[in-house]
Design a protein around this motif. Structure first.
Motif, PDB file in Angstrom:
ATOM      1  N   UNK A 147       0.829  -1.206   0.000  1.00  0.00           N
ATOM      2  CA  UNK A 147       0.000   0.000   0.000  1.00  0.00           C
ATOM      3  C   UNK A 147       0.863   1.255   0.000  1.00  0.00           C
ATOM      4  N   UNK A 148       1.947   1.237   0.769  1.00  0.00           N
ATOM      5  CA  UNK A 148       2.846   2.402   0.802  1.00  0.00           C
ATOM      6  C   UNK A 148       3.513   2.601  -0.559  1.00  0.00           C
ATOM      7  N   UNK A 149       3.966   1.503  -1.179  1.00  0.00           N
ATOM      8  CA  UNK A 149       4.566   1.620  -2.507  1.00  0.00           C
ATOM      9  C   UNK A 149       3.555   2.118  -3.529  1.00  0.00           C
ATOM     10  N   UNK A 150       2.311   1.649  -3.428  1.00  0.00           N
ATOM     11  CA  UNK A 150       1.276   2.125  -4.347  1.00  0.00           C
ATOM     12  C   UNK A 150       0.996   3.601  -4.134  1.00  0.00           C
ATOM     13  N   UNK A 151       0.976   4.042  -2.866  1.00  0.00           N
ATOM     14  CA  UNK A 151       0.755   5.468  -2.596  1.00  0.00           C
ATOM     15  C   UNK A 151       1.901   6.318  -3.133  1.00  0.00           C
ATOM     16  N   UNK A 152       3.138   5.849  -2.954  1.00  0.00           N
ATOM     17  CA  UNK A 152       4.274   6.587  -3.513  1.00  0.00           C
ATOM     18  C   UNK A 152       4.219   6.625  -5.032  1.00  0.00           C
ATOM     19  N   UNK A 153       3.799   5.510  -5.635  1.00  0.00           N
ATOM     20  CA  UNK A 153       3.667   5.493  -7.089  1.00  0.00           C
ATOM     21  C   UNK A 153       2.584   6.463  -7.555  1.00  0.00           C
ATOM     22  N   UNK A 154       1.470   6.527  -6.822  1.00  0.00           N
ATOM     23  CA  UNK A 154       0.391   7.451  -7.197  1.00  0.00           C
ATOM     24  C   UNK A 154       0.843   8.908  -7.081  1.00  0.00           C
ATOM     25  N   UNK A 155       1.655   9.201  -6.056  1.00  0.00           N
ATOM     26  CA  UNK A 155       2.145  10.572  -5.898  1.00  0.00           C
ATOM     27  C   UNK A 155       3.173  10.931  -6.959  1.00  0.00           C
ATOM     28  N   UNK A 156       3.879   9.934  -7.476  1.00  0.00           N
ATOM     29  CA  UNK A 156       4.884  10.228  -8.510  1.00  0.00           C
ATOM     30  C   UNK A 156       4.269  10.484  -9.879  1.00  0.00           C
TER      31      UNK A 156
END
Length: 614
Positions: A69-78
């Motif tokens: 979930x954290x990696x997905x959130x970072x990907x969404x912010x990028x």
């Protein structure tokens, strides 16, 4: 006190009960068979298996899901924000003006096929190219090609490495000349595009990917959308595309009307005004200001500046990451469970090895030194003490509850060192002693490969004694006292060890702490004198190792009553990754053992050198 040797002639050795008699008295009931319906409920069994996996490994599963979930959130912010603007038009039937001396052309009837045709007109490259060129979108940054990222670079590199090179074919000389001539002719007919033309083609391709048109249900309404990182540009392109469609329709009718020999000036002026208004709207990225009565469609919704990005969708991406993390975690757990052959708590022990689990002895933390040998005394209410009492009860059931003359010889065997066999032997002896039965524990680690009981209860490891040791109220025969019988152990025809064990058995129960089966054949030689054998397995012992231990003991006719699963303290440190690589285990021949020996040799040499200097 000195270890007494019985004065019994070899021909009159004390009678030893046969193992067959012991086996006949083992009243271990067969495990209950699952009902026939349980084997047929496939979905129920799957749900139970998944629930069991989650219950056993919910902590790493939740950590992995949270990490996804954290990696997905970072990907969404990028990801850059993308705004989508939409304009709507509705198709309608409008008559066309005929040539001079002719009646106006009747309106074209709208049907589903015509709506699909008009939708393809809006999606055509000609209409999109008019909007692209009129708005001058060839030079905007978002439509320019971007350099490939690291992932794409790796994919291209691997593709270039593993790409199969086509085999070169041998072409005759005359065919080579003809091919070269044809290539030159084609090159003259189709000149290679310049760098500016290639950049414009790439930009137009990116523009078409962001452009979309769709029909709303079965109605005559068509939505034209465009996505861009600039909300103003998205609204301009959507409105310009709608205006371009109106311009194309009105321009066609104006051309038809102007082709007549006698032209009605009023009609021409009206169409010309509509054409000019539509052309200005296409250029400005807006909708026509005046009405377009002669167009085959009318605008019912203008594209407004988007207030929020339509992409990316952080909540959807995070939810997708959570689902993927949960599914991948469950898959990894299922795959690991299928490939994992370790005992763990022994739930699958009987199914994998056909041996029952007598007890599970959990780890008792915060114990130092010899406290583990007296856990049933200092912590009688702990889970570890309950597990040890379960083992004592299982041994009593296996050995029969009827009173027998003399004691029993109970052997505790392990496959590899570190299973906590000595700790279980001492606690089992204390439980037997607490029940009013005399008991003697024999440390049978003759080679001293593992840290045995003798190292704890004999202060000087180099001391050789044949005396029994008082191990906190339990009689202990150290390994040094048994080494005198080493010849009798290896010689199956020698009755000396049989007489010694018979003498100790006459005083009460005897608990044999056997050496590891994988490292010493003395364990098998001693196990043949036991009435029953319990295999001690730690949670990292594999089912294959237990099967090998059972097969070796079974070939001697030894009564193996079951397995005691032990979780000794410090297990993760001893049997972790470094131990599997030979870095965390001090067994003979391991890297750690060799390193320690080398350091000791250097230290001793330095001490001798300093002594000579002094």
């Amino acid at each position: 006190m000195p270890l007494e040797q019985p004065n019994i002639p070899p021909e009159r050795s004390p009678p030893i009960r046969s193992r067959q008699a012991v086996l006949r008295r083992i009243p271990i009931p067969e495990p209950p068979r699952p009902p026939a319906q349980a084997t047929q409920d496939g979905p129920v069994a799957l749900i139970r298996a998944v629930t069991g996996m989650i219950r056993r490994g919910w902590v790493p599963l939740m950590i992995w899901t949270l990490a996804c979930m954290i990696l997905a959130a970072l990907y969404a912010r990028s990801l850059p924000p993308v705004y989508t603007a939409t304009s709507s038009i509705i198709l309608q039937s409008v008559g066309q003006a005929g040539a001079a001396g002719q009646d106006p052309i009747s309106p074209v009837t709208l049907d589903l096929n015509r709506v699909d045709s008009e939708l393809q007109v809006i999606r055509s490259e000609r209409l999109q190219g008019r909007v692209f060129e009129t708005l001058g979108l060839a030079t905007i940054p978002e439509l320019q090609p971007t350099p490939p990222g690291p992932v794409r670079y790796v994919i291209d590199l691997l593709g270039g490495i593993f790409a199969a090179s086509p085999a070169e074919e041998t072409v005759p000389a005359d065919e080579t000349t003809d091919t070269a001539a044809g290539t030159e002719t084609e090159a003259a007919s189709f000149p290679a595009p310049t760098a500016a033309q290639q950049a414009e083609e790439v930009a137009f391709a990116a523009f078409r990917d962001r452009f979309s048109a769709r029909r709303i249900g079965q109605s005559y309404v068509i939505e034209i959308s465009y996505s861009s990182s600039d909300p103003e540009l998205a609204a301009r392109v959507a409105n310009s595309a709608a205006s371009a469609y109106l311009l194309q329709s009105v321009a066609f009718k104006a051309g038809v009307a102007s082709s007549g020999g006698e032209f009605v000036q009023m009609r021409l002026d009206s169409l010309s005004a509509q054409v000019e208004d539509a052309a200005n709207a296409v250029r400005d990225g807006t909708l026509p200001q005046a009405a377009m009565p002669d167009a085959d469609a009318r605008v019912i919704g203008a594209a407004l500046r988007p207030l929020s990005p339509s992409e990316p969708r952080p909540k959807l991406i995070v939810a997708t990451g959570a689902v993927l993390g949960l599914l991948s975690g469950l898959f990894a757990m299922a795959l690991g469970g299928a490939l994992d052959r370790r005992v763990h708590e022994g739930d699958k022990l009987e199914r994998e090895t056909a041996m029952p689990r007598l007890a599970f002895i959990p780890e008792e933390k915060r114990l130092t030194g010899r406290q583990g040998d007296v856990v049933v005394t200092i912590r009688p209410d702990s889970a570890c003490a309950h597990g040890l009492r379960d083992l004592r009860t299982a041994i009593d059931l296996a050995g029969g509850l009827d009173p027998q003359p003399g004691g029993r010889i109970i052997a505790l065997a392990e496959w590899v060192p570190g299973s906590g066999c000595s700790m279980i032997a001492m606690n089992l002896a204390r439980l037997i002693r607490a029940g009013g039965q005399e008991v003697t524990v024999i440390d049978a680690d003759l080679d001293g490969r593992a840290r045995g009981l003798t190292d704890w209860y004999v202060p000087n490891p180099g001391r050789t004694t044949d005396e029994e040791v008082d191990a906190d109220g339990v009689r202990l025969v150290p390994s040094t006292a048994l080494r005198a019988q080493s010849g009798a152990i290896s010689d199956m025809r020698d009755r000396g060890l049989t007489r010694l064990l018979g003498h100790l058995q006459a005083r009460g129960d005897v608990v044999l702490d056997l050496p590891p089966l994988a490292e010493s054949a003395d364990a098998l030689a001693l196990a043949r004198h036991a009435d029953l054998v319990v295999i001690v397995a730690e949670t990292h012992t594999t089912f294959d190792e237990l099967t090998q231990a059972s097969e070796r003991l079974g070939r001697l006719g030894v009564a193996v009553v079951g397995v005691a699963v032990n979780h000794p303290p410090g297990l993760a440190e001893r049997r972790g990754l470094f131990a599997r690589l030979g870095l965390g285990d001090a067994r003979p021949g391991s890297m750690r053992h060799t390193t320690r020996a080398a350091i000791s040799s250097v230290r001793d040499a330095s001490a001798r050198k300093r002594g000579k200097t002094v």
